[in-house]
Design an enzyme around this catalytic site. Sequence first.
Site, PDB file in Angstrom:
ATOM      1  N   GLY A   1       0.835  -1.192   0.000  1.00  0.00           N
ATOM      2  CA  GLY A   1       0.000   0.000   0.000  1.00  0.00           C
ATOM      3  C   GLY A   1       0.866   1.236   0.000  1.00  0.00           C
TER       4      GLY A   1
ATOM      5  N   GLN B   1       2.817   9.839   1.877  1.00  0.00           N
ATOM      6  CA  GLN B   1       4.110   9.170   1.669  1.00  0.00           C
ATOM      7  C   GLN B   1       4.801   9.619   0.391  1.00  0.00           C
ATOM      8  OE1 GLN B   1       2.451   5.029   2.443  1.00  0.00           O
ATOM      9  NE2 GLN B   1       4.492   4.859   3.324  1.00  0.00           N
TER      10      GLN B   1
ATOM     11  N   CYS C   1       6.293  -0.823   6.704  1.00  0.00           N
ATOM     12  CA  CYS C   1       5.867   0.408   6.037  1.00  0.00           C
ATOM     13  C   CYS C   1       7.015   0.894   5.151  1.00  0.00           C
ATOM     14  CB  CYS C   1       5.541   1.469   7.086  1.00  0.00           C
ATOM     15  SG  CYS C   1       5.054   3.055   6.377  1.00  0.00           S
ATOM     16  N   LEU C   2       6.692   1.333   3.947  1.00  0.00           N
ATOM     17  CA  LEU C   2       7.729   1.788   3.017  1.00  0.00           C
ATOM     18  C   LEU C   2       8.439   3.040   3.524  1.00  0.00           C
ATOM     19  CD1 LEU C   2       5.970   1.210  -0.437  1.00  0.00           C
ATOM     20  CD2 LEU C   2       7.727  -0.200   0.641  1.00  0.00           C
TER      21      LEU C   2
ATOM     22  N   HIS D   1      -3.877   0.338   7.787  1.00  0.00           N
ATOM     23  CA  HIS D   1      -2.545   0.961   7.853  1.00  0.00           C
ATOM     24  C   HIS D   1      -2.508   2.249   7.019  1.00  0.00           C
ATOM     25  CE1 HIS D   1       2.023   0.738   7.749  1.00  0.00           C
ATOM     26  NE2 HIS D   1       1.776   1.530   6.723  1.00  0.00           N
ATOM     27  N   GLU D   2      -2.981   2.157   5.789  1.00  0.00           N
ATOM     28  CA  GLU D   2      -2.934   3.336   4.902  1.00  0.00           C
ATOM     29  C   GLU D   2      -3.884   4.423   5.406  1.00  0.00           C
ATOM     30  OE1 GLU D   2      -0.486   3.393   3.021  1.00  0.00           O
ATOM     31  OE2 GLU D   2      -0.091   1.247   3.079  1.00  0.00           O
TER      32      GLU D   2
ATOM     33  N   HIS E   1      -2.313   6.532   7.958  1.00  0.00           N
ATOM     34  CA  HIS E   1      -1.384   7.532   7.406  1.00  0.00           C
ATOM     35  C   HIS E   1      -2.088   8.870   7.151  1.00  0.00           C
ATOM     36  CE1 HIS E   1       2.563   5.815   6.709  1.00  0.00           C
ATOM     37  NE2 HIS E   1       2.066   4.729   6.141  1.00  0.00           N
TER      38      HIS E   1
HETATM   39 ZN   LIG Z   1       2.910   2.923   5.756  1.00  0.00          ZN
END
Ligand SMILES: [Zn+2]
Length: 174
Positions: free
Chosen positions: A46, A51, A97-98, A139-140, A143
């Site tokens: 995701g 991000q 997480c990226l 999760h997203e 953010h």
């Molecule tokens: Zn993330």
Amino acid sequence: MAIRNIVQDGDPILKKKCRPVTDFNEKLGTVLDDMAETMMKANGLGLAAPQIGMMRRFFIVLDQYYDEEDNVINDIYEMINPEILTKEGENTNFEGCLSFPGRNGLITRPQRITVRAQDRNGEWFEMEAEGLLARAICHENDHLDGITVLDNADVFYEDMTEEERAELVLDDYD
Ligand SMILES: [Zn+2]
């Protein structure tokens, strides 16, 4: 399409609350296409707008599965101005997480959710998600409110001893 830079740990943008999307224009479509390319290249599940440096309420998530002939199918869902309507059950597992490479937090998420969002044309839709996909959506969605894996987890895989990891009981996704 183009690869975007993924905002990394320490950037204050990751802690801010995003504003709703109001313009469903061509630019939004381009950003969503770029995000898909960026996520796939980074092997993520995701990617949320903050991000890539945009303070707006939208994200993409990947639902990856195999068809009957064992081909990998990658379904990418685009969710704009999302709202999680219902949450059911619990699933405890590690989550990465990226924006925080090497930080995999132990986080309990709902096993099943329903979510309402707009697509890139502004049309509202509702969908159900389970297991890993439900985790990715939660999760997203976090953010968009400036909440990250660092806020959600008390324990990180990298900080545990082998004995501690062996004692963990993680949930299955199926
Ligand atoms: Zn993330």
